[in-house]
Enzyme design. Sequence first.
Site, PDB file in Angstrom:
ATOM      1  CG  HIS A  83      -1.734  -1.179   1.414  1.00 51.86           C
ATOM      2  ND1 HIS A  83      -2.696  -1.539   0.504  1.00 51.86           N
ATOM      3  CD2 HIS A  83      -1.741  -2.138   2.372  1.00 51.86           C
ATOM      4  CE1 HIS A  83      -3.270  -2.665   0.905  1.00 51.86           C
ATOM      5  NE2 HIS A  83      -2.706  -3.051   2.030  1.00 51.86           N
ATOM      6  CG  HIS A 108       2.682   5.758   5.534  1.00 54.28           C
ATOM      7  ND1 HIS A 108       2.388   5.770   6.879  1.00 54.28           N
ATOM      8  CD2 HIS A 108       1.642   6.384   4.935  1.00 54.28           C
ATOM      9  CE1 HIS A 108       1.215   6.357   7.065  1.00 54.28           C
ATOM     10  NE2 HIS A 108       0.748   6.737   5.895  1.00 54.28           N
ATOM     11  CB  THR A 193      -5.913   8.213   5.241  1.00 59.29           C
ATOM     12  OG1 THR A 193      -4.569   7.753   5.057  1.00 59.29           O
ATOM     13  CG2 THR A 193      -5.909   9.571   5.903  1.00 59.29           C
TER      14      THR A 193
HETATM   15 ZN   LIG Z   1      -0.888   7.799   5.303  1.00 62.82          ZN
END
Ligand SMILES: [Zn+2]
Length: 243
Positions: A83, A108, A193
């Site tokens: 992801h 990230h 999120t």
């Molecule tokens: Zn994020």
Amino acid sequence: MRILSLVLFGFLASAGADGAHHWGYKGEGAPQNWGDISTDFHACKYGKYQSPIDITSTIKATTDNPLAFAYKGEAKDVANNGHSLQVNFKEGSTLKLDGKDFNLVQMHFHTPSEYTFNGKHFPMVAHIVHQTKEGQILVLALMFEEGKENEVIKQIWSSAPKKAGESKALAALDMNALVGKVESYIRLDGSLTTPPCTEGVIWIISQNNAKASKAQIKTFTNIIGVNNRPVQPANGRVVIEAK
Ligand SMILES: [Zn+2]
């Protein structure tokens, strides 16, 4: 009930091996379906303080409570979790806010940025995730503009695995150089999120943007793809701009 949902989640997670039930950014696992993938992802669909949102107006405030960074930047590794590319940190770096120490856990990236400003994205964002001992999460969002090559990004990308599920050891990062001086920031309440979209997250968006080259931003998108959750309803969210 808890056991049932864990069993169910286990089933869905294993069913995800063929991509049928796994969350992502396109197809059946796309953000608009996250809330239906698992009962554990309920907040993604029914939450009222979800992130990101479009930031259109702010309440200006002066704060006598500036962010206090004590970053050592000792990284453990950089992982490609399918992801995003995620840097995991060793303990020992903190960010202080409201008199509380938030420990730096991981960082990230998303291309493009998830929060938007009057509908406009930045080409990339770093989400720098912190947590108190009690479990309170604070995410510092650092927006990237296109510009000259970024040395810290160069170091991360050079170790980043191209294959999902792999990770590679990473030397210490100059996190102070990456984040720079945060002279003003936006603060709001929101959520993770990504599933499970847990709420009660403190969001701090630095107004002092970083820079990365067009090629560096493209390198990330080539490995991970477009990975931004679309903006969610603000539902009367209070957005503070602090100096
Ligand atoms: Zn994020």
